[in-house]
Write a protein that holds these residues in place. Structure first.
Motif, mmCIF file in Angstrom:
data_model
loop_
_atom_site.group_PDB
_atom_site.id
_atom_site.type_symbol
_atom_site.label_atom_id
_atom_site.label_comp_id
_atom_site.label_asym_id
_atom_site.label_seq_id
_atom_site.Cartn_x
_atom_site.Cartn_y
_atom_site.Cartn_z
ATOM 1 N N GLU A 27 5.319 -1.386 2.209
ATOM 2 C CA GLU A 27 5.346 -1.939 0.855
ATOM 3 C C GLU A 27 4.560 -3.244 0.807
ATOM 4 O O GLU A 27 4.614 -4.058 1.726
ATOM 5 C CB GLU A 27 6.801 -2.194 0.435
ATOM 6 N N GLY A 28 3.785 -3.420 -0.252
ATOM 7 C CA GLY A 28 2.984 -4.624 -0.420
ATOM 8 C C GLY A 28 1.622 -4.569 0.255
ATOM 9 O O GLY A 28 0.873 -5.546 0.215
ATOM 10 N N SER A 29 1.283 -3.446 0.863
ATOM 11 C CA SER A 29 -0.005 -3.318 1.556
ATOM 12 C C SER A 29 -1.173 -3.377 0.579
ATOM 13 O O SER A 29 -1.038 -3.019 -0.590
ATOM 14 C CB SER A 29 -0.080 -1.996 2.318
ATOM 15 N N GLU A 30 -2.287 -3.825 1.079
ATOM 16 C CA GLU A 30 -3.550 -3.816 0.347
ATOM 17 C C GLU A 30 -4.583 -3.157 1.253
ATOM 18 O O GLU A 30 -5.429 -3.806 1.839
ATOM 19 C CB GLU A 30 -3.988 -5.236 -0.015
ATOM 20 N N SER A 31 -4.491 -1.844 1.344
ATOM 21 C CA SER A 31 -5.352 -1.119 2.281
ATOM 22 C C SER A 31 -6.120 0.039 1.652
ATOM 23 O O SER A 31 -7.106 0.484 2.213
ATOM 24 C CB SER A 31 -4.507 -0.583 3.441
ATOM 25 N N HIS A 32 -5.679 0.517 0.503
ATOM 26 C CA HIS A 32 -6.295 1.664 -0.161
ATOM 27 C C HIS A 32 -6.680 1.262 -1.591
ATOM 28 O O HIS A 32 -5.805 0.896 -2.381
ATOM 29 C CB HIS A 32 -5.325 2.840 -0.230
ATOM 30 N N PHE A 33 -7.979 1.364 -1.907
ATOM 31 C CA PHE A 33 -8.449 0.929 -3.215
ATOM 32 C C PHE A 33 -9.345 1.980 -3.861
ATOM 33 O O PHE A 33 -10.068 2.698 -3.176
ATOM 34 C CB PHE A 33 -9.254 -0.372 -3.098
ATOM 35 N N LYS A 34 -9.276 2.022 -5.188
ATOM 36 C CA LYS A 34 -10.244 2.778 -5.981
ATOM 37 C C LYS A 34 -11.006 1.746 -6.801
ATOM 38 O O LYS A 34 -10.403 0.875 -7.435
ATOM 39 C CB LYS A 34 -9.561 3.785 -6.902
ATOM 40 N N GLU A 88 -14.150 -6.901 4.447
ATOM 41 C CA GLU A 88 -12.920 -6.229 4.045
ATOM 42 C C GLU A 88 -12.825 -4.841 4.687
ATOM 43 O O GLU A 88 -11.753 -4.426 5.126
ATOM 44 C CB GLU A 88 -12.844 -6.120 2.518
ATOM 45 N N LEU A 89 -13.946 -4.139 4.762
ATOM 46 C CA LEU A 89 -13.955 -2.810 5.376
ATOM 47 C C LEU A 89 -13.740 -2.888 6.886
ATOM 48 O O LEU A 89 -13.222 -1.957 7.488
ATOM 49 C CB LEU A 89 -15.262 -2.089 5.052
ATOM 50 N N ALA A 90 -14.119 -3.990 7.491
ATOM 51 C CA ALA A 90 -13.907 -4.177 8.927
ATOM 52 C C ALA A 90 -12.484 -4.662 9.214
ATOM 53 O O ALA A 90 -12.057 -4.675 10.365
ATOM 54 C CB ALA A 90 -14.913 -5.185 9.485
ATOM 55 N N GLY A 91 -11.769 -5.052 8.163
ATOM 56 C CA GLY A 91 -10.428 -5.602 8.341
ATOM 57 C C GLY A 91 -9.369 -4.820 7.602
ATOM 58 O O GLY A 91 -9.031 -3.695 7.981
ATOM 59 N N PRO A 92 -8.864 -5.395 6.516
ATOM 60 C CA PRO A 92 -7.663 -4.831 5.892
ATOM 61 C C PRO A 92 -7.854 -3.532 5.105
ATOM 62 O O PRO A 92 -6.891 -2.815 4.880
ATOM 63 C CB PRO A 92 -7.197 -5.945 4.947
ATOM 64 N N VAL A 93 -9.079 -3.222 4.671
ATOM 65 C CA VAL A 93 -9.281 -2.048 3.819
ATOM 66 C C VAL A 93 -9.471 -0.800 4.677
ATOM 67 O O VAL A 93 -10.402 -0.712 5.467
ATOM 68 C CB VAL A 93 -10.472 -2.250 2.857
ATOM 69 N N HIS A 94 -8.576 0.154 4.496
ATOM 70 C CA HIS A 94 -8.616 1.413 5.232
ATOM 71 C C HIS A 94 -9.374 2.488 4.455
ATOM 72 O O HIS A 94 -10.065 3.314 5.038
ATOM 73 C CB HIS A 94 -7.187 1.871 5.520
#
Length: 104
Positions: A33-40, A67-73
């Motif tokens: 919960e609270g993750s910031e890993s999947h974005f549209k 961001e792509l190298a870190g938190p964004v999956h």
């Protein structure tokens, strides 16, 4: 600044979009919960004129490299010119539900 705010800021600065939506869809996936890993992301920009889809995506990937190298999956990209956006009647698409991935 949150990951979502960082993405919004970087894309706004680099592409000067006429329309920008950054949607955190992490809650739809098997993440804490609270993750910031999947974005549209919807980006409508004159900067995309004359570029094919791959070139537009490479531009976004360059801008968001940290961001792509870190938190964004996962990053779902919808990159349009203003004319393409108008032709789609400014319609956005709903994302499908996650099927569970590694958590199942």
């Amino acid at each position: 600044m949150s990951v979502q705010e960082t993405i919004e800021h970087k894309l706004s600065q680099e592409l000067e979009p006429v329309h920008l939506e950054v949607l955190n869809e992490s809650h739809m996936h098997n993440v804490p919960e609270g993750s910031e890993s999947h974005f549209k992301v919807y980006v409508v920009s004159p900067a995309f004129e004359g570029q094919k889809r791959v070139g537009r995506q490479r531009t976004i990937n360059r801008v968001l490299a940290d961001e792509l190298a870190g938190p964004v999956h996962a990053l779902s990209l919808h990159t349009l010119t203003p004319a393409e956006w108008a032709a789609k009647d400014r319609e956005t698409l709903a994302s499908p539900q996650c099927l569970g991935g590694a958590g199942k």
